[in-house]
Write an enzyme that holds these catalytic residues in place. Sequence first.
Site, short mmCIF file in Angstrom:
data_model
loop_
_atom_site.label_atom_id
_atom_site.label_comp_id
_atom_site.label_asym_id
_atom_site.label_seq_id
_atom_site.Cartn_x
_atom_site.Cartn_y
_atom_site.Cartn_z
N ASP A 64 68.92 -4.83 11.78
CA ASP A 64 69.91 -3.90 11.15
C ASP A 64 69.98 -3.38 10.32
O ASP A 64 68.90 -3.23 9.90
CB ASP A 64 70.96 -5.32 10.51
CG ASP A 64 71.11 -6.01 9.44
OD1 ASP A 64 69.84 -5.83 9.30
OD2 ASP A 64 71.96 -6.41 9.06
N TYR A 66 68.81 -0.55 6.88
CA TYR A 66 69.24 -1.15 5.57
C TYR A 66 69.72 -0.77 4.63
O TYR A 66 70.90 -0.48 5.59
CB TYR A 66 68.03 0.42 5.00
CG TYR A 66 66.56 0.75 5.45
CD1 TYR A 66 65.86 -0.32 5.85
CD2 TYR A 66 66.13 1.95 6.27
CE1 TYR A 66 64.27 -0.23 6.39
CE2 TYR A 66 65.06 1.59 6.96
CZ TYR A 66 64.26 0.66 6.44
OH TYR A 66 62.40 0.87 6.65
#
Length: 225
Positions: A64, A66
């Site tokens: 996913d 940052y």
Amino acid sequence: MAEINNDWLAVLKKEFGKEYYRNLYEFVKDEYSKRTIYPPADQLFTALHLTPLSSVKVVILGQDPYHNENQAHGLSFSVPESQREIPPSLQNIFKELSEDVGTYIPNNGYLKKWADEGVLLLNTVLTVRAHQANSHSGRGWEHFTDAIIEAVNRLDRPVVYMLWGRNAINKKEMLDNPKHLVLTAPHPSPLSAYRGFFGCRHFSKANEFLIKNGEQPIDWQIENI
């Protein structure tokens, strides 16, 4: 959400009418209205915009985005041009790349060049709350990105997948095209890079495979800014 307007639209438009996507759309819309969400809404589909399906040669699958400020911009593992602090996982990617193919380690983590070269820098989940890793997992993005992966799997030409870490490797069972090459390794994060990411030589293996199959190799060098 940002619109998709290239050849990805034809293969993904059926997803927009499905119940999971309608629920996902409402959830993400609500999250952006109430919280700080990364990446910025107009950068959600940057990976698809920069790397059309017809151009995909390599897929690098992240988890996913940052979750800190000025990091996520829609490309897995990449940070914007303006961000000079390179995240630890990307530092390790650059270290392995340098050891593997001899590139110098750049002063930035802006991977747009790879996307332009045909590297689909895709996360399995495309949004995240600020400072809360995995906070949008299980909300429907996985169904949508599986549709992206399935579209690539159907391509009748050589494609290389780099699956780093357990979450990415779990997608391996979807990849059954005999014309494609699937490479797996531990995640490049500092917690796991020394368990086999370092020394995996995925970058040279990808280029060897592409050349063997009559495709132009990837120029992996990210230049200094």
